[in-house]
Design a protein around this motif. Structure first.
Motif, PDB file in Angstrom:
ATOM      1  N   SER A  28       0.826  -1.207   0.000  1.00  0.00           N
ATOM      2  CA  SER A  28       0.000   0.000   0.000  1.00  0.00           C
ATOM      3  C   SER A  28       0.865   1.264   0.000  1.00  0.00           C
ATOM      4  CB  SER A  28      -0.922  -0.011   1.218  1.00  0.00           C
ATOM      5  OG  SER A  28      -1.660   1.178   1.297  1.00  0.00           O
ATOM      6  N   ALA A  29       1.938   1.259   0.776  1.00  0.00           N
ATOM      7  CA  ALA A  29       2.794   2.448   0.901  1.00  0.00           C
ATOM      8  C   ALA A  29       3.781   2.594  -0.248  1.00  0.00           C
ATOM      9  CB  ALA A  29       3.551   2.413   2.221  1.00  0.00           C
ATOM     10  N   LEU A  30       4.314   1.485  -0.754  1.00  0.00           N
ATOM     11  CA  LEU A  30       5.399   1.549  -1.730  1.00  0.00           C
ATOM     12  C   LEU A  30       4.992   1.146  -3.142  1.00  0.00           C
ATOM     13  CD1 LEU A  30       8.250  -0.024   0.448  1.00  0.00           C
ATOM     14  CD2 LEU A  30       7.589   2.391   0.232  1.00  0.00           C
ATOM     15  N   GLY A  31       3.775   0.645  -3.309  1.00  0.00           N
ATOM     16  CA  GLY A  31       3.322   0.214  -4.622  1.00  0.00           C
ATOM     17  C   GLY A  31       3.526  -1.275  -4.840  1.00  0.00           C
ATOM     18  N   GLN A  32       3.055  -1.731  -5.969  1.00  0.00           N
ATOM     19  CA  GLN A  32       3.133  -3.149  -6.302  1.00  0.00           C
ATOM     20  C   GLN A  32       4.576  -3.545  -6.614  1.00  0.00           C
ATOM     21  OE1 GLN A  32       0.397  -5.069  -6.032  1.00  0.00           O
ATOM     22  NE2 GLN A  32       1.643  -6.865  -6.440  1.00  0.00           N
TER      23      GLN A  32
END
Length: 179
Positions: A68-72
């Motif tokens: 959620s914070a850093l992306g996929q």
């Protein structure tokens, strides 16, 4: 009678002088404790984020929170550590790896300037890859590696936030291992 006054005045002067020295020593010690940079940080204070996000992740975060914070990530894979018999999952990003055991972030390795490592509460994040030791928290430097002591409530071994540096003194990798 004059001698008594001189003795009394001298005694008062000595006691006053000792009191002033004690007060100054206590003030110096307190000021030093308040205004010096910590040599040791708590693992709960270590945060990782991307520059475009306001969300940060910490050691102990879940995989879902990290994504959620850093992306996929580009890859999610199983991993096992023979050094301490742990099995878990690794999230591979371009320039970073995040290791999980029982769905909790335990270790990370960052090699890209796309990720920032900071200390909670300071509101100051340092784009650590490419930075020099002067731009980082107080570190112990040994050869081309800088270490920041990290403590946790259940730590049984020494833990470090490790900054690997190139020959010209720039940070090339940031690591944290829980062993």
């Amino acid at each position: 009678m004059v001698d008594m006054k001189k003795k009394y005045s001298l005694k008062t002067l000595v006691i006053s002088g000792v009191a002033v020295v004690i007060v100054l020593a206590v003030a110096f010690i307190c000021a030093k404790a308040l205004f010096t940079v910590k040599d040791t940080i708590n693992v709960a204070d270590v945060e990782i984020k991307v520059p475009t996000s306001t969300n940060a992740v910490k050691i102990g975060s879940t995989q879902k929170a990290v994504i959620s914070a850093l992306g996929q990530p580009k890859q999610i894979a199983p991993y096992s550590s023979q050094a301490n018999y742990k099995q878990g999952t690794v999230l591979n990003y371009n320039g970073a790896k995040f290791y999980f055991v029982h769905n909790k972030l335990t270790n990370f390795e960052i090699t890209s300037h796309k990720f920032k490592v900071g200390l909670a509460g300071t509101r100051k994040y340092t784009t650590s890859i490419g930075n020099t030791p002067d731009e980082l928290p107080r570190l112990k430097i040994q050869d081309n590696t800088a270490f920041l002591d990290v403590k946790s409530d259940d730590a049984t071994t020494d833990q470090y936030l490790e900054y690997d540096m190139s020959q010209d003194g720039k940070v090339t990798k940031i690591l944290y291992n829980d062993y």
